[in-house]
Design an enzyme around this catalytic site. Structure first.
Site, PDB file in Angstrom:
ATOM      1  N   HIS A 120       0.840  -1.207   0.000  1.00  0.00           N
ATOM      2  CA  HIS A 120       0.000   0.000   0.000  1.00  0.00           C
ATOM      3  C   HIS A 120       0.871   1.251   0.000  1.00  0.00           C
ATOM      4  O   HIS A 120       1.882   1.313   0.689  1.00  0.00           O
ATOM      5  CB  HIS A 120      -0.906   0.029   1.244  1.00  0.00           C
ATOM      6  CG  HIS A 120      -1.800  -1.168   1.370  1.00  0.00           C
ATOM      7  ND1 HIS A 120      -1.344  -2.381   1.841  1.00  0.00           N
ATOM      8  CD2 HIS A 120      -3.113  -1.331   1.076  1.00  0.00           C
ATOM      9  CE1 HIS A 120      -2.347  -3.250   1.829  1.00  0.00           C
ATOM     10  NE2 HIS A 120      -3.421  -2.642   1.380  1.00  0.00           N
ATOM     11  N   LYS A 146      -1.104  -8.015  -4.534  1.00  0.00           N
ATOM     12  CA  LYS A 146      -2.025  -6.886  -4.344  1.00  0.00           C
ATOM     13  C   LYS A 146      -1.244  -5.593  -4.182  1.00  0.00           C
ATOM     14  O   LYS A 146      -0.288  -5.516  -3.405  1.00  0.00           O
ATOM     15  CB  LYS A 146      -2.912  -7.091  -3.112  1.00  0.00           C
ATOM     16  CG  LYS A 146      -3.841  -5.907  -2.840  1.00  0.00           C
ATOM     17  CD  LYS A 146      -4.607  -6.056  -1.540  1.00  0.00           C
ATOM     18  CE  LYS A 146      -5.460  -4.819  -1.268  1.00  0.00           C
ATOM     19  NZ  LYS A 146      -6.146  -4.878   0.048  1.00  0.00           N
TER      20      LYS A 146
END
Length: 230
Positions: A120, A146
């Protein structure tokens, strides 16, 4: 359901009673997966978390997000990972951050549970070459890669779509209001999972599950046509 991308809804409640209640509501609304944000649970411990997932009795992503990546877990790293390790035999997926030390990641990988290796960046969208390197590292470790990054303009969101067009079994999200459409377009690239909310939208870019299901079922643009434009 005319799409293959699964819709996951995060649960960020603090206590077991509220978690079970809201999980039931999200399941009724059509979630394919529930993401249990363990880091939001007050005074969490391995036994408690495992019992919650058992009682939910629905495909669950166990996530215990590190404060360094926007999470709320207040304990040390050893305790954070211990909770995840205790979920490997009941969770559908374990989400663990790429930056986590390998000595903590390895036992989870070795357990055989399906994993999401995540990254992230809440400040920016790194250059595509950097993101590709991150994806490659994630894929070398776990099952699904991700990334979730913050765009400063529309061009940044195109970088995220380019990542989706190049990699299978990858979740790539452009956060914020500008990037909200990438959560829907993920299905056009056969991304395994996208994320929606179960009720009130609490941050820019979030999409409620009713809207998400409607949009995923709309053939807005052909996949091959879309890939050829990126």
């Amino acid at each position: 359901m005319s799409y293959e991308t699964k819709i996951a809804i995060p649960i960020l409640q603090k206590n077991k009673e509220d978690i079970l209640k809201i999980a039931e509501d999200y399941i009724k609304k059509g979630a394919d997966l529930l993401e249990l944000r363990i880091d939001s649970i007050a005074n969490s411990n391995p036994k408690m978390v495992k019992s919650i997932i058992e009682e939910i009795n629905f495909p669950t992503i166990a996530t215990n997000r590190s404060p360094l990546e926007g999470g709320y877990f207040k304990g040390n790293e050893k305790d954070r990972i211990a909770i995840l390790q205790n979920c490997v035999d009941i969770a559908e997926f374990i989400d663990i951050e790429l930056q986590t030390e390998l000595k903590y990641i390895t036992p989870i990988i070795d357990s055989g549970v399906k994993t999401i290796i995540s990254f992230h960046d809440f400040e920016k969208t790194p250059p595509i070459d950097d993101l590709m390197q991150i994806i490659e590292e994630e894929k070398n470790i776990g099952d699904i890669a991700k990334i979730a990054v913050m765009p400063k303009d529309l061009e940044d969101t195109i970088i995220v779509l380019a990542i989706l067009s190049r990699y299978e079994n990858t979740i790539a999200i452009s956060m914020g209001e500008i990037g909200s459409y990438t959560r829907v377009m993920a299905s056009k690239f056969n991304s395994p999972i996208t994320f929606a909310t179960g009720g009130d939208v609490t941050a820019p870019g979030q999409i409620d599950i009713e809207t998400m299901k409607l949009m995923l079922n709309m053939n807005i643009i052909d996949h091959d046509e879309l890939v050829n434009t990126i």
